[in-house]
Design a protein around this motif. Structure first.
Motif, mmCIF file in Angstrom:
data_model
loop_
_atom_site.group_PDB
_atom_site.id
_atom_site.type_symbol
_atom_site.label_atom_id
_atom_site.label_comp_id
_atom_site.label_asym_id
_atom_site.label_seq_id
_atom_site.Cartn_x
_atom_site.Cartn_y
_atom_site.Cartn_z
ATOM 1 N N THR A 149 -5.044 -2.092 -4.057
ATOM 2 C CA THR A 149 -4.941 -0.896 -4.528
ATOM 3 C C THR A 149 -5.113 -0.094 -3.573
ATOM 4 O O THR A 149 -4.524 0.889 -2.536
ATOM 5 N N GLU A 150 -5.524 -0.962 -2.244
ATOM 6 C CA GLU A 150 -5.700 -0.589 -0.801
ATOM 7 C C GLU A 150 -4.604 -0.433 0.001
ATOM 8 O O GLU A 150 -4.334 1.004 0.832
ATOM 9 N N ILE A 151 -3.763 -0.935 -0.109
ATOM 10 C CA ILE A 151 -2.478 -0.330 0.387
ATOM 11 C C ILE A 151 -1.817 0.572 0.048
ATOM 12 O O ILE A 151 -1.332 1.238 0.947
ATOM 13 N N GLN A 207 -3.532 3.469 -1.229
ATOM 14 C CA GLN A 207 -4.743 4.008 -0.518
ATOM 15 C C GLN A 207 -4.544 4.756 0.399
ATOM 16 O O GLN A 207 -3.985 6.095 0.853
ATOM 17 N N SER A 208 -4.120 3.941 1.278
ATOM 18 C CA SER A 208 -4.010 4.204 2.860
ATOM 19 C C SER A 208 -2.772 4.666 2.978
ATOM 20 O O SER A 208 -2.348 5.535 3.960
ATOM 21 N N LYS A 209 -1.768 4.921 1.736
ATOM 22 C CA LYS A 209 -0.732 6.043 2.266
ATOM 23 C C LYS A 209 -0.264 7.270 1.074
ATOM 24 O O LYS A 209 0.597 7.902 1.895
ATOM 25 N N GLN A 210 -1.283 6.960 0.495
ATOM 26 C CA GLN A 210 -0.818 8.214 -0.352
ATOM 27 C C GLN A 210 -1.651 9.329 -0.033
ATOM 28 O O GLN A 210 -3.197 9.347 0.136
ATOM 29 N N THR A 211 -1.641 10.165 -0.136
ATOM 30 C CA THR A 211 -2.001 12.316 -0.256
ATOM 31 C C THR A 211 -2.397 11.889 -1.529
ATOM 32 O O THR A 211 -1.657 12.764 -2.628
#
Length: 299
Positions: A168-170, A172-176
């Protein structure tokens, strides 16, 4: 006090492997596949090594090998053949067995090794659907039949939780986030089984939705405040053991009266508690689902 289970009755082996106790006894007497041990009071039991061997024997048998042929194999040949077959077919069954063995031995290294092997063939979403959901279903039954202890269950679910969080963190870190909808994910009072809800959160984020994960045991009253921040909210919950069956309809009515204040506010729910609920009695803007897959398809 040490509650870790390392001795298994024949009934335990039946629950863990799905092989009937009668069949296990036949394999034991006719083919000497297992060697039960005895306690000081002369009670028969099986150790972890016997459980592992029975899993492998069952796997080979399910893949077309006769018990008479398996019985003639050397001890080291059986797991080697299992690995060879798993590399070509039926990866899911082999992985579930490996995760079970990891759980019973409290073996983190085996869990990570098995998971890494799966990642070579599947994306995380497929691993959760094809491996973790069936595994968690089996674990629930094993816990209910006292085949495993709460320590075993917590061990394996904690490792699965880690994988959900990492993936999930992966994302979220790439998504707007560009979604106008806001999903608020929570569990009701005294509900602590959050793995399903965590995976739903992962799926919502991967699809670009704005998702707020509140976690375990959240009172209805504390959800009202979010109405002041977002115009279009879908509250989402997972009922596993709470609320109690006899209280579910009252819970829905309370939720509707306290939280659903705007026309764009909805409440989506899934979980085994809903099996005995008449959905025709539910308030407006409340929708139930029978699986994570069906919920995802509704998006």
């Amino acid at each position: 006090m040490n509650n870790i289970k390392n001795q298994f009755s024949i009934k335990d082996l039946e629950n863990l492997t799905g092989i009937k106790a009668h069949t296990i006894r036949i394999w034991e007497k006719r083919y000497n596949l297992l060697e039960p041990k005895r306690t000081e009071t002369n009670i028969r039991y099986y150790d972890l090594k016997s459980f592992q061997k029975l899993l492998n024997v069952s796997y080979l048998n399910n893949n077309g090998y006769k018990i008479s042929k398996i019985a003639k194999m050397k001890e080291a040949e059986i797991p080697q053949l299992v690995r060879e077959i798993a590399a070509e077919t039926n990866l899911e069954s082999h992985a579930i067995n490996a995760f079970k063995l990891s759980m019973l031995n409290f073996d983190q290294a085996l869990f990570y090794k098995t998971y890494s092997s799966l990642l070579k063939e599947k994306e995380f979403k497929a691993i959760f659907y094809d491996i973790f959901i069936p595994l968690l279903t089996e674990i629930g039954l094993l816990w209910q039949t006292d085949t495993i202890t709460p320590a075993h269950e917590h061990f394996i679910t904690t490792l699965i939780r880690q994988k959900i969080l990492i993936n999930t963190e992966i994302i979220q870190s790439k998504q707007t986030n560009k979604s106008t909808k806001t999903f608020v994910l929570y569990l009701p009072d005294n509900e602590i089984h959050e793995l399903g809800l965590m995976f739903i959160n992962h799926q919502l984020v991967s699809k670009g939705y704005h998702s707020i994960f509140l976690g375990q045991s959240v009172p209805i009253e504390s959800l009202v405040e979010l109405q002041n921040y977002y115009d279009e909210i879908i509250y989402l919950s997972y009922f596993t053991v709470r609320p109690l069956k006899e209280d579910v309809l009252n819970y829905f009515n309370d939720f509707s009266n306290l939280v659903i204040k705007k026309p764009n506010t909805k409440f989506w729910v899934l979980g085994q508690i809903l099996n005995d609920v008449d959905i025709n009695q539910l308030p407006q803007n409340i929708k139930t689902f029978n699986s994570i897959q069906s919920l995802m398809e509704a998006l």
